[in-house]
Design a protein around this motif. Structure first.
Motif, PDB file in Angstrom:
ATOM      1  N   SER A  75       0.772  -0.999  -0.427  1.00 35.38           N
ATOM      2  CA  SER A  75       0.239   0.218   0.113  1.00 35.38           C
ATOM      3  C   SER A  75       0.496   1.122  -0.042  1.00 35.38           C
ATOM      4  CB  SER A  75      -0.885  -0.187   1.092  1.00 35.38           C
ATOM      5  OG  SER A  75      -1.821   0.839   1.283  1.00 35.38           O
ATOM      6  N   THR A  76       2.027   1.342   0.868  1.00 31.36           N
ATOM      7  CA  THR A  76       2.744   3.015   1.286  1.00 31.36           C
ATOM      8  C   THR A  76       3.288   2.367   0.066  1.00 31.36           C
ATOM      9  OG1 THR A  76       2.787   2.317   3.243  1.00 31.36           O
ATOM     10  CG2 THR A  76       4.165   3.529   2.391  1.00 31.36           C
ATOM     11  N   PHE A  77       3.740   1.742  -1.229  1.00 30.06           N
ATOM     12  CA  PHE A  77       4.958   1.840  -1.765  1.00 30.06           C
ATOM     13  C   PHE A  77       3.710   2.253  -2.718  1.00 30.06           C
ATOM     14  CE2 PHE A  77       7.744   0.240  -5.684  1.00 30.06           C
ATOM     15  CZ  PHE A  77       8.434   1.581  -5.442  1.00 30.06           C
ATOM     16  N   ARG A  78       2.761   2.072  -3.229  1.00 35.66           N
ATOM     17  CA  ARG A  78       1.852   2.411  -4.689  1.00 35.66           C
ATOM     18  C   ARG A  78       1.439   3.837  -4.143  1.00 35.66           C
ATOM     19  NH1 ARG A  78      -2.104  -2.737  -4.385  1.00 35.66           N
ATOM     20  NH2 ARG A  78      -0.997  -4.096  -5.886  1.00 35.66           N
ATOM     21  N   PRO A 112      14.450   2.694  -7.864  1.00 30.65           N
ATOM     22  CA  PRO A 112      15.034   3.829  -6.511  1.00 30.65           C
ATOM     23  C   PRO A 112      14.806   4.782  -6.287  1.00 30.65           C
ATOM     24  CG  PRO A 112      17.032   3.272  -7.556  1.00 30.65           C
ATOM     25  CD  PRO A 112      15.948   2.468  -8.437  1.00 30.65           C
ATOM     26  N   ALA A 113      14.400   5.132  -4.802  1.00 31.74           N
ATOM     27  CA  ALA A 113      13.269   6.572  -4.839  1.00 31.74           C
ATOM     28  C   ALA A 113      14.536   7.059  -3.932  1.00 31.74           C
ATOM     29  CB  ALA A 113      12.496   6.121  -3.825  1.00 31.74           C
ATOM     30  N   ILE A 131       9.117   2.094   2.778  1.00 32.75           N
ATOM     31  CA  ILE A 131       9.713   2.080   1.349  1.00 32.75           C
ATOM     32  C   ILE A 131      11.365   1.449   1.388  1.00 32.75           C
ATOM     33  CG2 ILE A 131      10.653   3.989   0.101  1.00 32.75           C
ATOM     34  CD1 ILE A 131       8.023   5.274   1.067  1.00 32.75           C
ATOM     35  N   ASN A 132      11.936   1.788   3.120  1.00 33.82           N
ATOM     36  CA  ASN A 132      13.123   0.648   3.040  1.00 33.82           C
ATOM     37  C   ASN A 132      12.728  -0.277   2.787  1.00 33.82           C
ATOM     38  OD1 ASN A 132      14.396   3.310   2.898  1.00 33.82           O
ATOM     39  ND2 ASN A 132      14.221   2.889   5.221  1.00 33.82           N
ATOM     40  N   GLY A 133      11.560  -0.792   2.838  1.00 35.21           N
ATOM     41  CA  GLY A 133      12.313  -2.747   3.208  1.00 35.21           C
ATOM     42  C   GLY A 133      11.935  -3.026   1.838  1.00 35.21           C
ATOM     43  N   VAL A 134      10.760  -2.202   0.805  1.00 36.60           N
ATOM     44  CA  VAL A 134      10.935  -2.450  -0.660  1.00 36.60           C
ATOM     45  C   VAL A 134      12.189  -2.966  -0.938  1.00 36.60           C
ATOM     46  CG1 VAL A 134      10.121  -2.526  -2.727  1.00 36.60           C
ATOM     47  CG2 VAL A 134       8.222  -1.557  -0.926  1.00 36.60           C
ATOM     48  N   HIS A 135      12.947  -1.549  -1.282  1.00 35.44           N
ATOM     49  CA  HIS A 135      14.118  -1.243  -1.611  1.00 35.44           C
ATOM     50  C   HIS A 135      15.396  -2.697  -0.621  1.00 35.44           C
ATOM     51  CE1 HIS A 135      12.846   2.456  -2.943  1.00 35.44           C
ATOM     52  NE2 HIS A 135      14.012   2.572  -3.491  1.00 35.44           N
TER      53      HIS A 135
END
Length: 337
Positions: free
Chosen positions: A20-23, A40-41, A71-75
């Motif tokens: 949800s957060t990354f979307r 990458p952000a 967001i850090n977790g996705v990366h």
């Protein structure tokens, strides 16, 4: 593919939050700033995204850091460098946003506002001459005086605790408070005077004299009961106390006791001496005091500080009465530090 991988890498609730957060981050980067990369952000992109969420009121204050972690977790999952490292600057940024945001529950709890509680308290505290100067009357008086001085000046709890008997002068026309404004590093011992006219006229209505006559009576009796004290004794110390110094924790206790007695059942969780500063700014805004006047009165260099403290509250009669003189003074108030 990304959502599928997340769904298998974490527990269901964690995966749902990350997705949800990354979307939302991706949508923000596309809709608001096409130049900002989301994968990458960059640190800038994440901070702008979180600030946007705070401004829109779409996230609770407690969820801000969790969003950054997602967001850090996705990366991490994709083997990319995390965009945000939790350094001192980032912690200050999240802390600042958290102070702007107020959870709905907390806003409801504070809705009566300390200024509104004061109206009830000023009516309920018996005059000392009619109560025989009972210990209970003095205790109640001290609670109300503490909150009243905090609301009128917006002083920090440490400054309220440092007030001495010699710092307060009350006459039929004005209240003069000479306080030590404790500021870290820059001005560890700055002094400032608050001069507040006491409206004792016979006019009636929300800006009438009844409210201020009670204020005058309360402060006059408080000073009179301490007339034999040395000028350097703590102004807010209880009668019969041998205290030579007060702490901010003591002022916190006074505020909580005040809310318990006059808050009409409002939960006391979260109330402290700092609530007086928040309450003062919020009440001034609700009463119609200009931002520049508030900035000067609280001795802030930037009016942007108001946005960190102000909460959305209704401007009832008590709020308007408390600051009616300040509204009338407008931007003409001048303080000398």
């Amino acid at each position: 593919m990304l959502c599928s991988a997340l769904g298998h890498a974490f527990a269901g609730s964690t995966a749902s939050q990350y997705i949800s957060t990354f979307r939302l981050l991706a949508e923000f980067c596309c809709d608001h700033e096409p130049e900002l990369p989301c994968l990458p952000a960059t640190r800038e992109a994440v901070h702008l995204f979180v600030a946007h969420q705070a401004q829109a009121g779409s996230v609770a204050a407690s969820s801000l850091a969790c969003g950054v972690s997602a967001i850090n977790g996705v990366h991490n999952l994709l083997g990319l460098s995390v965009p945000v490292v939790a350094d001192a600057q980032h912690r200050l940024f999240i802390s600042g946003l958290g102070r702007i945001l107020v959870p709905v529950a907390a806003a409801v709890e504070r809705q009566p506002l300390l200024a509104s509680m004061l109206e009830h308290a000023l009516t309920a505290v018996p005059p000392l001459h009619s109560s025989g100067g009972s210990a209970t009357a003095h205790v109640l008086q001290l609670l109300v005086v503490t909150v009243l001085l905090g609301m009128l000046t917006g002083l920090r709890g440490t400054s309220l605790a440092s007030l001495t008997v010699g710092d307060l002068q009350v006459s039929s026309g004005r209240l003069l408070l000479h306080a030590r404004v404790l500021k870290q590093r820059l001005q560890p011992r700055a002094f400032a005077d608050w001069v507040i006219p006491l409206h004792l006229g016979a006019e009636r209505g929300p800006h009438g004299g009844d409210f201020w006559r009670r204020v005058f009576r309360l402060l006059f009796e408080h000073c009179a009961a301490r007339r034999t004290w040395a000028a350097d004794r703590p102004l807010l110390a209880p009668l019969g106390s041998s205290r030579r110094q007060l702490s901010e924790a003591f002022v916190d206790e006074q505020v909580v006791s005040f809310v318990q007695r006059y808050g009409g059942g409002v939960p006391v969780a979260g109330f402290s001496s700092h609530s007086l500063r928040i309450g003062a700014v919020s009440a001034m805004m609700a009463a119609g005091v200009s931002r520049e006047t508030i900035r000067v009165w609280l001795k802030w260099k930037s009016a942007g500080m108001i946005d960190l403290y102000a909460r959305v509250v209704q401007g009832d009669a008590a709020v308007r009465a408390l600051y009616s003189w300040m509204v009338a003074a407008g931007a003409t108030i001048t303080l000398y530090v």
